[in-house]
Design an enzyme around this catalytic site. Structure first.
Site, PDB file in Angstrom:
ATOM      1  N   GLY A 122       0.411 -25.137 -12.597  1.00 50.93           N
ATOM      2  CA  GLY A 122      -0.116 -26.021 -11.556  1.00 50.93           C
ATOM      3  C   GLY A 122       0.153 -27.464 -11.900  1.00 50.93           C
ATOM      4  N   VAL A 123       1.206 -28.024 -11.270  1.00 48.78           N
ATOM      5  CA  VAL A 123       1.539 -29.420 -11.565  1.00 48.78           C
ATOM      6  C   VAL A 123       1.229 -30.285 -10.341  1.00 48.78           C
ATOM      7  CG1 VAL A 123       3.108 -29.289 -13.518  1.00 48.78           C
ATOM      8  CG2 VAL A 123       3.969 -28.687 -11.258  1.00 48.78           C
ATOM      9  N   GLY A 124      -0.029 -30.221  -9.921  1.00 46.48           N
ATOM     10  CA  GLY A 124      -0.509 -31.047  -8.817  1.00 46.48           C
ATOM     11  C   GLY A 124      -0.974 -32.386  -9.358  1.00 46.48           C
ATOM     12  N   VAL A 169      -3.541 -33.360 -11.142  1.00 45.75           N
ATOM     13  CA  VAL A 169      -3.939 -33.454 -12.554  1.00 45.75           C
ATOM     14  C   VAL A 169      -2.843 -32.899 -13.472  1.00 45.75           C
ATOM     15  CG1 VAL A 169      -5.694 -32.929 -14.273  1.00 45.75           C
ATOM     16  CG2 VAL A 169      -6.359 -33.173 -11.890  1.00 45.75           C
ATOM     17  N   LYS A 183     -25.810 -30.463  -6.127  1.00 53.14           N
ATOM     18  CA  LYS A 183     -24.675 -30.098  -5.274  1.00 53.14           C
ATOM     19  C   LYS A 183     -25.196 -29.982  -3.851  1.00 53.14           C
ATOM     20  CE  LYS A 183     -20.286 -28.912  -5.936  1.00 53.14           C
ATOM     21  NZ  LYS A 183     -19.321 -29.444  -6.898  1.00 53.14           N
TER      22      LYS A 183
HETATM   23  P1  NAD Z   1      -3.903 -30.062  -6.738  1.00 52.49           P
HETATM   24  O1  NAD Z   1      -4.168 -29.338  -5.467  1.00 52.49           O
HETATM   25  O2  NAD Z   1      -3.399 -31.458  -6.678  1.00 52.49           O
HETATM   26  O3  NAD Z   1      -2.873 -29.227  -7.626  1.00 52.49           O
HETATM   27  C1  NAD Z   1      -2.935 -27.860  -7.781  1.00 52.49           C
HETATM   28  C2  NAD Z   1      -1.522 -27.359  -8.000  1.00 52.49           C
HETATM   29  O4  NAD Z   1      -1.587 -25.970  -8.304  1.00 52.49           O
HETATM   30  C3  NAD Z   1      -0.616 -27.521  -6.786  1.00 52.49           C
HETATM   31  O5  NAD Z   1       0.618 -28.071  -7.175  1.00 52.49           O
HETATM   32  C4  NAD Z   1      -0.477 -26.080  -6.254  1.00 52.49           C
HETATM   33  O6  NAD Z   1       0.782 -25.856  -5.642  1.00 52.49           O
HETATM   34  C5  NAD Z   1      -0.647 -25.278  -7.523  1.00 52.49           C
HETATM   35  N1  NAD Z   1      -1.141 -23.914  -7.297  1.00 52.49           N
HETATM   36  C6  NAD Z   1      -2.104 -23.511  -6.449  1.00 52.49           C
HETATM   37  N2  NAD Z   1      -2.290 -22.187  -6.542  1.00 52.49           N
HETATM   38  C7  NAD Z   1      -1.443 -21.749  -7.493  1.00 52.49           C
HETATM   39  C8  NAD Z   1      -1.174 -20.484  -8.046  1.00 52.49           C
HETATM   40  N3  NAD Z   1      -1.802 -19.399  -7.594  1.00 52.49           N
HETATM   41  N4  NAD Z   1      -0.237 -20.387  -9.013  1.00 52.49           N
HETATM   42  C9  NAD Z   1       0.413 -21.503  -9.431  1.00 52.49           C
HETATM   43  N5  NAD Z   1       0.207 -22.728  -8.947  1.00 52.49           N
HETATM   44  C10 NAD Z   1      -0.708 -22.856  -7.981  1.00 52.49           C
HETATM   45  O7  NAD Z   1      -5.272 -29.970  -7.549  1.00 52.49           O
HETATM   46  P2  NAD Z   1      -5.732 -30.870  -8.789  1.00 52.49           P
HETATM   47  O8  NAD Z   1      -6.575 -31.981  -8.291  1.00 52.49           O
HETATM   48  O9  NAD Z   1      -4.570 -31.147  -9.658  1.00 52.49           O
HETATM   49  O10 NAD Z   1      -6.722 -29.853  -9.525  1.00 52.49           O
HETATM   50  C11 NAD Z   1      -6.246 -28.745 -10.233  1.00 52.49           C
HETATM   51  C12 NAD Z   1      -7.403 -27.889 -10.707  1.00 52.49           C
HETATM   52  O11 NAD Z   1      -8.265 -28.665 -11.529  1.00 52.49           O
HETATM   53  C13 NAD Z   1      -8.297 -27.349  -9.586  1.00 52.49           C
HETATM   54  O12 NAD Z   1      -8.760 -26.079  -9.992  1.00 52.49           O
HETATM   55  C14 NAD Z   1      -9.455 -28.340  -9.555  1.00 52.49           C
HETATM   56  O13 NAD Z   1     -10.625 -27.739  -9.059  1.00 52.49           O
HETATM   57  C15 NAD Z   1      -9.593 -28.657 -11.025  1.00 52.49           C
HETATM   58  N6  NAD Z   1     -10.187 -29.973 -11.284  1.00 52.49           N
HETATM   59  C16 NAD Z   1      -9.633 -31.093 -10.754  1.00 52.49           C
HETATM   60  C17 NAD Z   1     -10.210 -32.333 -11.026  1.00 52.49           C
HETATM   61  C18 NAD Z   1      -9.618 -33.585 -10.456  1.00 52.49           C
HETATM   62  O14 NAD Z   1     -10.009 -34.680 -10.894  1.00 52.49           O
HETATM   63  N7  NAD Z   1      -8.692 -33.517  -9.521  1.00 52.49           N
HETATM   64  C19 NAD Z   1     -11.359 -32.421 -11.847  1.00 52.49           C
HETATM   65  C20 NAD Z   1     -11.886 -31.245 -12.393  1.00 52.49           C
HETATM   66  C21 NAD Z   1     -11.294 -30.025 -12.109  1.00 52.49           C
END
Ligand code: NAD
Length: 352
Positions: free
Chosen positions: A178-180, A182, A79
């Site tokens: 969390g419907v971002g 992923v 890292k």
């Molecule tokens: P993202 O930012 O696209 O989506 C996160 C979602 O969670 C958003 O819609 C946001 O509004 C919502 N959110 C944030 N805080 C919140 C809360 N307190 N309560 C409810 N909803 C909340 O992120 P992502 O890329 O979808 O990743 C989601 C999680 O997975 C993160 O913790 C990230 O570290 C982890 N992750 C992601 C990946 C990847 O490939 N993107 C890989 C491994 C781990």
């Protein structure tokens, strides 16, 4: 540019870079390269001091060793952190960071992480080839999120088998927080497989939009723990399993992609005592790193092969659950044991 080594027990190499010309102050930790060169993202944060940054980079690089070992990426864990306010980025700063990464000769390979975007990595790549996670047009594997969702979906099949005796999603209620990038894709996959999908997010407009579009049920984020469900999938933020939430949980299993879901390791033991099956986060969310690891193949990125390996997250979780059952430990401990077994086997193999 001054590069100096910081000796830390249990870590192969930890280095500091100070560059007066660009103002770069950064650390790289290579935790373990038994299974291959170390790979892990670069983050930029305004740390209070170097000690805090060192703590972060050590913790995160070790986590990457374990994640890659269980995911079988053929990589070790590393890292890097850039100390400073992300508002003060410059091309020269990242070019210097590229020279710093390059000084390790490929022992550390970087990627995106907190506050680091593709634009920053492109500057880094001007000075080193040890960069992954760029877009397809730039020769990388592109956005990892759909692959993380795909892996989590297959991991959930193992969760259903272990907890409910069969892999069918039909009629199972899955609650996604969390419907971002992923969580949004995961919801679609689950709905397609016949699950009842309930979603929540602090972004209520997004919840409404997705419910209208896909027919999910929506719940206010503040009330989501009141929903009784088969599987709870934290896909927003870490530390959601803690003393405050544990007594409220109404799920039979937890399987989501958020990093560091357990506030403390003891919360994993508490889940086991409550009969809630926990899919360790770093095992089920490894789709992204598995995808990126395929950039390093001699022939370059190969999506079909990457996806096939991502689906093996199912097998990795089956192994984790088997270790937990046989050794009568919580699943987060079982995952660490599986990682340690694989690293020990790699060490033995290297000696032969
Ligand atoms: P993202 O930012 O696209 O989506 C996160 C979602 O969670 C958003 O819609 C946001 O509004 C919502 N959110 C944030 N805080 C919140 C809360 N307190 N309560 C409810 N909803 C909340 O992120 P992502 O890329 O979808 O990743 C989601 C999680 O997975 C993160 O913790 C990230 O570290 C982890 N992750 C992601 C990946 C990847 O490939 N993107 C890989 C491994 C781990």
């Amino acid at each position: 540019m001054q590069i100096s080594e910081i000796r830390v027990d249990g870590y192969e190499k930890v280095v500091r870079c100070l560059d007066a010309a660009t103002g770069l102050h950064a650390l790289i930790a290579v935790h373990d390269t038994t299974l291959g060169p170390s790979l892990g993202g670069m983050r930029m944060l305004h740390y209070a001091n170097e000690e805090e940054a060192l703590f972060d980079v050590l913790r995160l690089s070790k986590g990457m060793t374990y994640k890659s070992a269980v995911a079988d990426t053929g990589l070790g864990g590393g890292k890097s952190v850039v100390l400073g306010d992300p508002k003060n980025k410059s091309e020269a700063l990242f070019a210097a960071m590229g020279r710093f990464v390059d000084s390790l000769g490929g022992k550390y390979i970087t990627a995106e992480d907190m506050n680091i975007g593709i634009g920053d990595l492109l500057q880094v790549r001007k000075a080193t080839k040890w960069v992954t996670g760029l877009s397809r047009e730039q020769g990388g594997s592109g956005n990892p999120s759909p692959y993380t969702a795909h892996g989590a979906f297959h991991g959930m099949r193992a969760v259903l088998e272990e907890r409910f005796g069969g892999p069918s999603f039909a009629g199972k209620r899955v609650l996604i927080q969390g419907v971002g990038a992923v969580g949004g894709r995961l919801a679609e996959l689950l709905k397609g497989a016949g699950a009842h999908v309930t979603i929540c997010d602090i972004n209520e407009a997004r919840v409404q939009e997705l419910c209208n579009k896909h027919g999910y049920e929506g719940v206010a984020d503040s009330k989501h723990l009141e929903v009784a469900c088969d599987v709870y999938a934290p896909c927003a933020r870490g530390a959601t399993i803690n003393d405050h939430t544990l007594p409220k949980l109404k799920c039979k299993a937890i399987a989501g992609v958020a990093n560091n879901q357990l506030l403390e390791p003891r919360h994993g033991d508490a889940l086991r005592e409550k009969g809630i099956l926990y899919a360790p986060d770093y095992v089920i969310n490894a789709g992204g790193i598995i995808n990126v690891s395929f950039e390093l193949l001699p022939g370059g990125y190969d999506e079909a092969r990457a996806v096939a390996k991502i689906e093996r997250i199912y097998d990795n979780l089956k192994q984790v659950f088997a270790i937990a059952r046989e050794q009568k430990v919580s699943t987060h401990i079982a995952a660490d044991r599986l990682a340690e077994q694989r690293i020990a086997a790699g060490r033995k193999h290297a000696k032969v």
